[in-house]
Each structure stands twice: as structure tokens, then as C-alpha cells.
Design an enzyme around this catalytic site. Structure first.
Site, short mmCIF file in Angstrom:
data_model
loop_
_atom_site.label_atom_id
_atom_site.label_comp_id
_atom_site.label_asym_id
_atom_site.label_seq_id
_atom_site.Cartn_x
_atom_site.Cartn_y
_atom_site.Cartn_z
N GLY A 157 0.87 -1.18 0.00
CA GLY A 157 0.00 0.00 0.00
C GLY A 157 0.90 1.22 0.00
O GLY A 157 1.84 1.30 0.82
N GLN A 185 -5.83 -8.62 -2.22
CA GLN A 185 -5.80 -7.62 -1.15
C GLN A 185 -7.22 -7.26 -0.69
O GLN A 185 -7.43 -6.87 0.45
CB GLN A 185 -5.10 -6.34 -1.63
CG GLN A 185 -3.60 -6.47 -1.82
CD GLN A 185 -3.23 -6.82 -3.23
OE1 GLN A 185 -4.01 -7.43 -3.96
NE2 GLN A 185 -2.03 -6.47 -3.65
N ASP A 207 -1.47 4.77 -6.25
CA ASP A 207 -0.04 4.56 -6.02
C ASP A 207 0.80 5.72 -6.54
O ASP A 207 1.86 6.02 -6.00
CB ASP A 207 0.41 3.24 -6.65
CG ASP A 207 -0.07 2.10 -5.77
OD1 ASP A 207 -1.23 1.69 -5.92
OD2 ASP A 207 0.70 1.67 -4.89
O1 MRU Z 1 0.54 -4.05 -4.57
P1 MRU Z 1 -0.05 -3.28 -3.43
O2 MRU Z 1 -0.89 -4.10 -2.53
O3 MRU Z 1 1.00 -2.47 -2.70
O4 MRU Z 1 -1.02 -2.23 -4.14
C1 MRU Z 1 -1.73 -1.31 -3.34
C2 MRU Z 1 -2.70 -0.49 -4.08
O5 MRU Z 1 -2.82 -0.55 -5.27
C3 MRU Z 1 -3.50 0.48 -3.27
O6 MRU Z 1 -4.76 0.67 -3.83
C4 MRU Z 1 -2.76 1.82 -3.23
O7 MRU Z 1 -1.45 1.66 -2.78
C5 MRU Z 1 -3.44 2.81 -2.38
S1 MRU Z 1 -3.21 2.44 -0.68
C6 MRU Z 1 -3.84 3.65 0.28
#
Ligand code: MRU
Length: 349
Positions: A46, A195, A236
Site C-alpha cells: 500500500g 488484497q 499509487d
Molecule cells: O501491490 P499493493 O498491494 O501495494 O497495491 C496497493 C494499491 O494498489 C492500493 O490501492 C494503493 O497503494 C493505495 S493504498 C492507500
């Protein structure tokens, strides 16, 4: 409150997000290299949580350097930061946090090495506590966009687990819930790492916010059936024109939302906005290992040798985004202008 990441006795303690929801266990990282591994293998994930972890990793790195001349200390610290920056490529917050740590160094480099390390540790802890406050602000600005009785769709996990606590997209939902709005959340399971099913469902259950889990390919049908009032996701990285990188599958939701005239909101802190990139085309997209797609918990679900493409994120063009919720207010189209206004410190809606 869910504690995603804490600094305790010169150790970075992370809730192990790979183990959830089956086990609530913690991983203690004593070195910056252990934090890098934890970012890479999704123990911590995240965008904002990755940023906090990166800052703490830099602080740990500084802490364990031997006594050095100021010049060599700086060289070694910056090399550690460069190594941390390689952990994952897409989340802007990782690079933002390392820039903050370097800036902290620059402002305190006249101090003794010991005092300087204290400042770096303090800065990392501050980035962590500040993140929770930022999320609450986003909740304050975003919650009026949600109405009592709304059915909201979310993708991936943009909750407490994806941040230092409270969450971005889920923080907005949480804030509206705390204000007494009766909301129901549809949770996309979010293939391939789940997730949504593993983490968002776990958080919503803990918070007693009603939710229903769906597989990603069901979302369009639910929109067609009129079951979704609003969509809210995290981010991200956001380019200067508002194009947004988020978990793979977000783009499809945004296009479907427009076809069904459903508001599509992004909630993200300013640290996710990368004004150095003109459009989303310049955002680096991480590709992850094949096994995330071919296997589930070590069990193969596809023939051996199957060719796989596994991009972890996609880009949603700004035109599909109804508004971007930040800790300073709501950004609206045209995003290039509203982002520039916000950077100048002008008041947003
Ligand atoms: O691969 P991840 O689990 O790190 O991806 C996370 C996401 O895509 C979330 O939606 C994003 O980081 C926003 S978190 C507040």
C-alpha cells in the site's frame, strides 16, 4: 486501531500482511535490508505504508552505521536510500519519503552523527504519525461525498493496512460510517494477490462496516444492475494531469463507472502526486512474478510452463475520475490546474 507499522526499540515492527486474514502476526525488522525484503514480498504494502516503511528503513540504516566522517556518513546514508528506492517502482510515496529523509539530513548535517541519527529516527516516526492525521483529513473532506444508504465499491486495500493507520479510500468510508451513515461496501477480491478478499474484508469486519465480497469480474454486472452508487479507490502515483496508477483492475472499473454514470473517486495524500510526470504514460508499472497468477498458496492452478503477464498496476486516465480527495481538499477537473493551485497553497473546495 489497527497498527500497520511501528517503531519500537530501534526495530520496525510490521503486521504481516501476507498472513492475514488467517493469522495476525508481526514481523520485527532490525536492519534496513529486512525492511526492503518486507516491502518486496508484500509483508508491508500500500503506497503510504510503503513510504513510512522506507523512511524507517533509512533511519535503521543510519542507526547502524559505525562512527564516520560527516562526508562518508552522508555517502553511506544516501547509498542506503538508493538501495531502499529499488524495493518497488510504482508507489510515489516510497520516493517521497526518502526525499524527506534526505532533506532532514541536509537540514541537520551540522550536528554530531549521534544527534543526526536521532533526528532521522524522529523524522521517520513523524512521517508515520503524520500519515494517520492526513488520512483523517481525507476522511473529513471525502465523507460528505458519500450519502446515507450508499452502496460503495472499492478495489484492492486502501485501508489502515495500506497506510500507517485509518486508510485513504477506506478512511473516507470509515469517516462516513463514524458519522452515522449506513453504508454497504462491495469489496473486489482483487486478483491476483487478493488484497480485497484478505485485507479489506478483514478490516471492514473488524470495524463492523457491512460488506459483500465479489470477484473482480462481477463488478460490471453489479453496476448494470444498479447495485453500486459510488466507487472509491486509492492510488499509487498520480501524474500532474490527474492520470492515476492504482492496483490492476482499477482502469476497467473507471471505464465501467462512466458507462453507468457512477461517480468514481480516488483518495490519496499529496505525497502520492508526482508533478514531475506530465501524464500517466510516464508512471513505471511494476511487473510481479508469474507464480502470483499461476499459483494460489503454493498450489498450481495453470499448466506448468504457462506464459504469464502480471502487471501489478494500471493507469486510469484523469477523464474517468470524478474527483481526487486529498488532505487539503477535493481536486476536480481539469486536474492539472487544480493540482497546480493546490501546490501554490490556494484553497480547494
Ligand atoms: O501491490 P499493493 O498491494 O501495494 O497495491 C496497493 C494499491 O494498489 C492500493 O490501492 C494503493 O497503494 C493505495 S493504498 C492507500
Amino acid at each position: 486501531m489497527i497498527k500497520t507499522i511501528i517503531w519500537k526499540n530501534n526495530t520496525v515492527v510490521l503486521i504481516d500482511q501476507r498472513a492475514l486474514p488467517l493469522a495476525e502476526r508481526y514481523v520485527a525488522c532490525k536492519s534496513y535490508k529486512e525492511v526492503i525484503s518486507a516491502i518486496k514480498d508484500l509483508t508491508v504494502r500500500g503506497a503510504p505504508a510503503i513510504g513510512v516503511a522506507a523512511a524507517m528503513a533509512a533511519a535503521l540504516g543510519a542507526l547502524h552505521l559505525p562512527s564516520l566522517s560527516p562526508k562518508i556518513f552522508q555517502r553511506k546514508l544516501f547509498a542506503i536510500c538508493d538501495e531502499i528506492a529499488q524495493a518497488r517502482p510504482t508507489a510515489r510515496n516510497l520516493f517521497w519519503a526518502l526525499e524527506r529523509m534526505k532533506k532532514c539530513f541536509d537540514q541537520t548535517k551540522h550536528l554530531s552523527q549521534r544527534a543526526l541519527v536521532d533526528k532521522l529516527v524522529h523524522e521517520a516516526k513523524h512521517i508515520c504519525s503524520e500519515d494517520i492525521e492526513i488520512n483523517r483529513q481525507m476522511g473529513k473532506y471525502g465523507s460528505p461525498l458519500l450519502a446515507d444508504g450508499d452502496n460503495i465499491l472499492t478495489h484492492c486495500n486502501a485501508g489502515a493496512l495500506a497506510t500507517a493507520g485509518y486508510g485513504t479510500a477506506l478512511g473516507v468510508i470509515r469517516a462516513a460510517h463514524e458519522q452515522g451513515n449506513k453504508l454497504h461496501v462491495y469489496v473486489d477480491e482483487t486478483r491476483p494477490v487478493l488484497q480485497g478478499a484478505r485485507l479489506t474484508a478483514w478490516e471492514l469486519k473488524k470495524e463492523k462496516i457491512p460488506f459483500t465480497l465479489i470477484t473482480d469480474n462481477m463488478a460490471g454486472f453489479l453496476m448494470q444492475q444498479g447495485k453500486i452508487d459510488k466507487i472509491i479507490v486509492g492510488a499509487d502515483r498520480i501524474a500532474a494531469n490527474g492520470d492515476t496508477a492504482n492496483k490492476i483492475g482499477t482502469y476497467s472499473l473507471a471505464v465501467l463507472a462512466q458507462a453507468h454514470r457512477i461517480p468514481f473517486y480516488v483518495a490519496a495524500p499529496l505525497s502520492t502526486i508526482d508533478v514531475s510526470l506530465k501524464t500517466g504514460a510516464a508512471i513505471p508499472i511494476e511487473e510481479r512474478k508469474n507464480e502470483e497468477v499461476t499459483h494460489f498458496k503454493g498450489i498450481r492452478g495453470a499448466p506448468a510452463g504457462t506464459k504469464v503477464y502480471n502487471p501489478a498496476f494500471d493507469i486510469t486516465p484523469a477523464k474517468y475520475i470524478t474527483a481526487i480527495i486529498t488532505e487539503k481538499g477535493i481536486l476536480t477537473k481539469p486536474y492539472r490546474a487544480s493540482i497546480a493551485r493546490m501546490h501554490k497553497g490556494e484553497k480547494l473546495s
